[in-house]
Write a protein that holds these residues in place. Structure first.
Motif, PDB file in Angstrom:
ATOM      1  N   MET A 179       0.826  -1.213   0.000  1.00 12.02           N
ATOM      2  CA  MET A 179       0.000   0.000   0.000  1.00 12.02           C
ATOM      3  C   MET A 179       0.860   1.262   0.000  1.00 12.02           C
ATOM      4  SD  MET A 179      -3.350  -1.007   2.346  1.00 12.02           S
ATOM      5  CE  MET A 179      -2.713  -0.012   3.649  1.00 12.02           C
ATOM      6  N   ASP A 180       1.932   1.284   0.791  1.00  9.29           N
ATOM      7  CA  ASP A 180       2.800   2.461   0.853  1.00  9.29           C
ATOM      8  C   ASP A 180       3.475   2.728  -0.489  1.00  9.29           C
ATOM      9  OD1 ASP A 180       2.069   2.832   3.462  1.00  9.29           O
ATOM     10  OD2 ASP A 180       3.970   2.161   4.335  1.00  9.29           O
ATOM     11  N   ILE A 181       3.953   1.656  -1.152  1.00  7.45           N
ATOM     12  CA  ILE A 181       4.601   1.837  -2.456  1.00  7.45           C
ATOM     13  C   ILE A 181       3.576   2.335  -3.468  1.00  7.45           C
ATOM     14  CG2 ILE A 181       5.746   0.669  -4.393  1.00  7.45           C
ATOM     15  CD1 ILE A 181       7.125  -1.152  -2.311  1.00  7.45           C
ATOM     16  N   GLU A 182       2.371   1.753  -3.454  1.00  3.47           N
ATOM     17  CA  GLU A 182       1.336   2.195  -4.394  1.00  3.47           C
ATOM     18  C   GLU A 182       0.961   3.658  -4.171  1.00  3.47           C
ATOM     19  OE1 GLU A 182      -1.612  -0.873  -3.786  1.00  3.47           O
ATOM     20  OE2 GLU A 182      -0.781  -2.109  -5.394  1.00  3.47           O
ATOM     21  N   LYS A 183       0.927   4.093  -2.909  1.00  2.00           N
ATOM     22  CA  LYS A 183       0.622   5.489  -2.586  1.00  2.00           C
ATOM     23  C   LYS A 183       1.744   6.398  -3.114  1.00  2.00           C
ATOM     24  CE  LYS A 183      -1.344   5.935   1.375  1.00  2.00           C
ATOM     25  NZ  LYS A 183      -1.473   5.912   2.830  1.00  2.00           N
ATOM     26  N   THR A 184       2.995   5.974  -2.932  1.00  2.00           N
ATOM     27  CA  THR A 184       4.140   6.756  -3.414  1.00  2.00           C
ATOM     28  C   THR A 184       4.131   6.843  -4.936  1.00  2.00           C
ATOM     29  OG1 THR A 184       5.424   6.026  -1.501  1.00  2.00           O
ATOM     30  CG2 THR A 184       6.654   6.988  -3.324  1.00  2.00           C
ATOM     31  N   ILE A 185       3.786   5.735  -5.616  1.00  2.00           N
ATOM     32  CA  ILE A 185       3.703   5.725  -7.085  1.00  2.00           C
ATOM     33  C   ILE A 185       2.717   6.809  -7.528  1.00  2.00           C
ATOM     34  CG2 ILE A 185       2.895   4.416  -9.096  1.00  2.00           C
ATOM     35  CD1 ILE A 185       3.754   1.849  -7.552  1.00  2.00           C
ATOM     36  N   GLU A 186       1.553   6.840  -6.862  1.00  2.27           N
ATOM     37  CA  GLU A 186       0.521   7.816  -7.200  1.00  2.27           C
ATOM     38  C   GLU A 186       1.003   9.239  -6.925  1.00  2.27           C
ATOM     39  OE1 GLU A 186      -3.960   8.425  -5.760  1.00  2.27           O
ATOM     40  OE2 GLU A 186      -3.415   6.338  -6.158  1.00  2.27           O
ATOM     41  N   ASN A 187       1.564   9.467  -5.739  1.00  2.00           N
ATOM     42  CA  ASN A 187       2.004  10.809  -5.342  1.00  2.00           C
ATOM     43  C   ASN A 187       3.115  11.346  -6.239  1.00  2.00           C
ATOM     44  OD1 ASN A 187       0.170  10.726  -3.267  1.00  2.00           O
ATOM     45  ND2 ASN A 187       1.664  10.244  -1.685  1.00  2.00           N
ATOM     46  N   ARG A 188       4.014  10.477  -6.671  1.00  2.00           N
ATOM     47  CA  ARG A 188       5.164  10.930  -7.469  1.00  2.00           C
ATOM     48  C   ARG A 188       4.980  10.733  -8.969  1.00  2.00           C
ATOM     49  NH1 ARG A 188      10.719   9.657  -4.184  1.00  2.00           N
ATOM     50  NH2 ARG A 188       9.982  10.278  -2.134  1.00  2.00           N
ATOM     51  N   GLY A 189       3.824  10.190  -9.367  1.00  2.00           N
ATOM     52  CA  GLY A 189       3.567   9.983 -10.792  1.00  2.00           C
ATOM     53  C   GLY A 189       4.503   8.956 -11.415  1.00  2.00           C
ATOM     54  N   LEU A 190       4.746   7.864 -10.714  1.00  2.00           N
ATOM     55  CA  LEU A 190       5.688   6.843 -11.207  1.00  2.00           C
ATOM     56  C   LEU A 190       4.987   5.647 -11.853  1.00  2.00           C
ATOM     57  CD1 LEU A 190       8.150   6.815  -8.156  1.00  2.00           C
ATOM     58  CD2 LEU A 190       8.576   7.789 -10.416  1.00  2.00           C
ATOM     59  N   GLN A 191       3.716   5.823 -12.257  1.00  2.00           N
ATOM     60  CA  GLN A 191       2.949   4.706 -12.811  1.00  2.00           C
ATOM     61  C   GLN A 191       3.630   4.053 -14.016  1.00  2.00           C
ATOM     62  OE1 GLN A 191       1.750   7.691 -12.003  1.00  2.00           O
ATOM     63  NE2 GLN A 191      -0.189   7.491 -10.914  1.00  2.00           N
ATOM     64  N   ASP A 192       4.403   4.858 -14.774  1.00  2.00           N
ATOM     65  CA  ASP A 192       5.066   4.300 -15.956  1.00  2.00           C
ATOM     66  C   ASP A 192       6.389   3.610 -15.608  1.00  2.00           C
ATOM     67  OD1 ASP A 192       6.243   6.714 -15.238  1.00  2.00           O
ATOM     68  OD2 ASP A 192       6.781   7.244 -17.303  1.00  2.00           O
ATOM     69  N   GLN A 193       6.827   3.697 -14.346  1.00  2.00           N
ATOM     70  CA  GLN A 193       8.093   3.078 -13.952  1.00  2.00           C
ATOM     71  C   GLN A 193       7.915   1.923 -12.972  1.00  2.00           C
ATOM     72  OE1 GLN A 193      11.289   5.930 -13.065  1.00  2.00           O
ATOM     73  NE2 GLN A 193       9.905   7.516 -13.837  1.00  2.00           N
ATOM     74  N   ILE A 194       6.955   2.061 -12.039  1.00  5.02           N
ATOM     75  CA  ILE A 194       6.628   0.954 -11.131  1.00  5.02           C
ATOM     76  C   ILE A 194       5.221   0.532 -11.518  1.00  5.02           C
ATOM     77  CG2 ILE A 194       6.373   0.186  -8.750  1.00  5.02           C
ATOM     78  CD1 ILE A 194       8.284   2.416  -7.891  1.00  5.02           C
ATOM     79  N   LEU A 195       5.128  -0.596 -12.235  1.00  8.13           N
ATOM     80  CA  LEU A 195       3.874  -0.977 -12.873  1.00  8.13           C
ATOM     81  C   LEU A 195       2.953  -1.798 -11.983  1.00  8.13           C
ATOM     82  CD1 LEU A 195       5.347  -1.922 -16.363  1.00  8.13           C
ATOM     83  CD2 LEU A 195       4.624   0.300 -15.528  1.00  8.13           C
ATOM     84  N   GLU A 196       3.541  -2.623 -11.105  1.00  6.08           N
ATOM     85  CA  GLU A 196       2.699  -3.492 -10.284  1.00  6.08           C
ATOM     86  C   GLU A 196       3.432  -3.881  -9.009  1.00  6.08           C
ATOM     87  OE1 GLU A 196       0.304  -7.719 -10.702  1.00  6.08           O
ATOM     88  OE2 GLU A 196       1.042  -6.755 -12.515  1.00  6.08           O
ATOM     89  N   VAL A 197       2.685  -3.918  -7.913  1.00  2.00           N
ATOM     90  CA  VAL A 197       3.218  -4.355  -6.625  1.00  2.00           C
ATOM     91  C   VAL A 197       2.327  -5.509  -6.190  1.00  2.00           C
ATOM     92  CG1 VAL A 197       3.829  -3.672  -4.282  1.00  2.00           C
ATOM     93  CG2 VAL A 197       3.885  -1.970  -6.114  1.00  2.00           C
ATOM     94  N   SER A 198       2.926  -6.645  -5.871  1.00  2.00           N
ATOM     95  CA  SER A 198       2.130  -7.842  -5.613  1.00  2.00           C
ATOM     96  C   SER A 198       2.577  -8.583  -4.358  1.00  2.00           C
ATOM     97  CB  SER A 198       2.246  -8.773  -6.829  1.00  2.00           C
ATOM     98  OG  SER A 198       1.566  -9.982  -6.600  1.00  2.00           O
ATOM     99  N   VAL A 199       1.588  -9.012  -3.582  1.00  2.00           N
ATOM    100  CA  VAL A 199       1.818  -9.922  -2.467  1.00  2.00           C
ATOM    101  C   VAL A 199       1.044 -11.185  -2.862  1.00  2.00           C
ATOM    102  CG1 VAL A 199       1.498 -10.348   0.006  1.00  2.00           C
ATOM    103  CG2 VAL A 199       1.952  -8.025  -0.805  1.00  2.00           C
TER     104      VAL A 199
END
Length: 175
Positions: free
Chosen positions: A23-43
């Motif tokens: 959840m923290d990484i996904e929130k950071t992706i959103e906040n920093r606009g990194l959707q094109d660099q970090i595509l998926e986080v999986s547990v």
């Protein structure tokens, strides 16, 4: 940036922090606009059937406790974001150099390389029936569609309540 550069990496976390890290990484992706660099986080989760008092109960448990899988393009920014997420102790690999999973390792883990995308003619609100997995023969209405993850979210009745569950494109068909 080309998707071809994105590979799966494994981050080591404190045990029990896997979902918080995700959840923290996904929130950071959103906040920093990194959707094109970090595509998926999986547990990755595994459905486990347990029998108790002649009743089968399906529970989910983590396939890899204390690990989070991340599909990303490795660069200084993405490395920094993941490495400095609270609960992450490091990447899997020698020293501080993360090593991506090989295609063979991904197949063994049940993660496909993404080449075999399933195209579905489905829309939010469509009625579907689940054709495989723990929810086989369950019907539901599509609440959301995630093309990147190849998943649809449907509501199923669980303990008398509507509960959203994610189902792979490969395991649903339109009614």
């Amino acid at each position: 940036m080309a998707d071809a550069e994105a590979r799966w990496y494994v981050a080591h976390t404190y045990s029990g922090y896997e979902n918080k890290v995700k959840m923290d990484i996904e929130k950071t992706i959103e906040n920093r606009g990194l959707q094109d660099q970090i595509l998926e986080v999986s547990v990755p989760m595994l459905n486990v059937v347990k029998e108790k008092d002649d009743e089968e109960k399906i529970t989910q448990q983590k396939m890899f406790p204390a690990y989070v899988l991340i599909k990303m393009i490795m660069n200084d920014d993405t490395w920094y974001v993941v490495r400095n997420t609270r609960g992450v102790t490091g990447f899997v690999g020698p020293g501080s150099k993360p090593v991506p999973l090989t295609d063979e390792e991904m197949v063994n883990l049940g993660i496909t390389g993404g080449e075999e995308k399933v195209e579905l003619d489905l829309e939010v609100g469509d009625a579907v029936v689940v054709t495989g997995g723990a929810w086989k023969d369950t019907t539901g209405l599509i609440q959301s569609i995630n093309d990147t993850k190849q998943m649809v979210t449907i509501n199923v009745e669980l303990f008398g309540r509507e509960t959203p569950v994610e189902i792979s494109f490969a395991e649903v068909k339109k009614m």
